[in-house]
Scaffold this motif. Sequence first.
Motif, PDB file in Angstrom:
ATOM      1  N   UNK A  77     104.259  53.739 -17.191  1.00  0.00           N
ATOM      2  CA  UNK A  77     102.779  53.819 -17.444  1.00  0.00           C
ATOM      3  C   UNK A  77     101.818  54.521 -16.090  1.00  0.00           C
ATOM      4  N   UNK A  78     102.588  53.604 -14.949  1.00  0.00           N
ATOM      5  CA  UNK A  78     102.145  53.391 -13.358  1.00  0.00           C
ATOM      6  C   UNK A  78     102.438  55.052 -13.532  1.00  0.00           C
ATOM      7  N   UNK A  95     108.532  49.935 -19.419  1.00  0.00           N
ATOM      8  CA  UNK A  95     107.223  50.370 -19.706  1.00  0.00           C
ATOM      9  C   UNK A  95     105.832  50.838 -17.768  1.00  0.00           C
ATOM     10  N   UNK A  96     106.358  49.803 -17.186  1.00  0.00           N
ATOM     11  CA  UNK A  96     105.763  50.061 -16.380  1.00  0.00           C
ATOM     12  C   UNK A  96     105.471  50.935 -15.477  1.00  0.00           C
ATOM     13  N   UNK A  97     106.715  51.321 -14.622  1.00  0.00           N
ATOM     14  CA  UNK A  97     107.234  52.286 -14.686  1.00  0.00           C
ATOM     15  C   UNK A  97     106.327  53.597 -15.099  1.00  0.00           C
ATOM     16  N   UNK A 111     113.692  41.089 -22.253  1.00  0.00           N
ATOM     17  CA  UNK A 111     112.018  41.318 -22.594  1.00  0.00           C
ATOM     18  C   UNK A 111     111.489  42.356 -20.592  1.00  0.00           C
ATOM     19  N   UNK A 112     112.192  41.595 -19.813  1.00  0.00           N
ATOM     20  CA  UNK A 112     112.140  41.840 -18.820  1.00  0.00           C
ATOM     21  C   UNK A 112     112.370  43.111 -18.125  1.00  0.00           C
ATOM     22  N   UNK A 158     109.267  55.817  -9.097  1.00  0.00           N
ATOM     23  CA  UNK A 158     110.039  54.751  -9.142  1.00  0.00           C
ATOM     24  C   UNK A 158     109.626  54.595  -7.281  1.00  0.00           C
ATOM     25  N   UNK A 161     109.911  45.095 -20.200  1.00  0.00           N
ATOM     26  CA  UNK A 161     108.015  45.691 -18.553  1.00  0.00           C
ATOM     27  C   UNK A 161     108.459  46.216 -18.018  1.00  0.00           C
ATOM     28  N   UNK A 162     109.251  46.443 -17.050  1.00  0.00           N
ATOM     29  CA  UNK A 162     109.661  47.529 -16.415  1.00  0.00           C
ATOM     30  C   UNK A 162     109.838  48.521 -16.419  1.00  0.00           C
TER      31      UNK A 162
END
Lengths: 267, 115
Positions: B30-31, B26-28, B19-20, B72, B23-24
Amino acid sequence: MSRIVVVTSGKGGVGKTTSTANLGMALARLGRKVVLVDADFGLRNLDLLLGLESRVVYTSLDVLNRECKLDQALVKDKRQPNLSLLAAPQTRNKTAITAVAMTKLVEVLSHHFHYVLVDSPAGIETGFQNAIAGAKEAIIVTTPEISAVRDADRVIGLLESHRIRDIKLIVNRLRPAMVKSNDMMSVEDVLEILSVKLLGVIPDDEQVIVSTNRGEPLVLAEKPSLAGRAYQNIAGRLEGQDIPFLDLDEANRSFLARLWKTLTAKR
Amino acid sequence: MTNAIADLLERLFGGKLESRDRVKQRLKFILAHDRVALTPQLVAQMRQDILAAIAKYVEIDEEAVEFGLESDRRSTVVIANLPIRGLRHFDPNVSQLELTLSEPEPKAETSEPIP
């Protein structure tokens, strides 16, 4: 040289107010004169975390409306005379103040204190804009969760567009065991994504709730918990000291630390 | 896009992705979108325009297209994965070798309409 620092996060409930209270108290204990400004108009909480709620008479709005003098509105902490609080009005709505007025207020305060720490409200609306208005530097508080990190990124962008370039990060509520089992982002993961300077890491700590209940910041404890020590270290780093980051993982797993935690928690 | 990468990794290594890591990713994703401040409509339009430009030369498998922004270290890139189904026109100047590299079935030239 005094410093005006806004503590902000975007997302609510990640530990802005807890961090403001603890850093303010820790800096005051290091001998600096500190004023904490609650910029969360209408939803003030900083006075509660400091246990000063019964002593708030006037607020920043009264000062701005010239209904009292600035020093009348400053609540001096009896435990730590270096620390003062300027409370937010609880009754009026958030638009009762302008960014210009807020800038002026923190500037005047900066003449009397080494540190002006502004506790920003959640969000990126007027309250946030007012909170960052007079700030020269920012502390972002986030947790290793997707929504908190996303909001932190947004806030970093907004701060940069307001020419606040000195931005440091506190990663709050880290759970080392979850990071180890790959179920939580590590501090390095969060830093890789946000690309800001790390100021400190606060482990998830039940004592935060206990200290909030009592109105006594963690750093006031005789033997502060790991989170309390982490805040003390952050205060030291703000003061320019070179303090290594706590090894949270080891602290959690070492037998002696666990034993100590169990023994001290019983009291 | 990120989901596709995650799925691929899951297929390669077996078992669920941690999951870690998820989540990374997914974050990259959306950001990247947050940071360029493009509306979803504009991203969709850009996707259409790029597809149209490529489609002049080759036939793209539209179902399998992956398109998105990725971020990134505060820099953002457009990532497009456009699988080629076949040649649009037979053009001797276009290297067939190049095409077969990214083509799942390199037998495309058999159905070439000669211009």
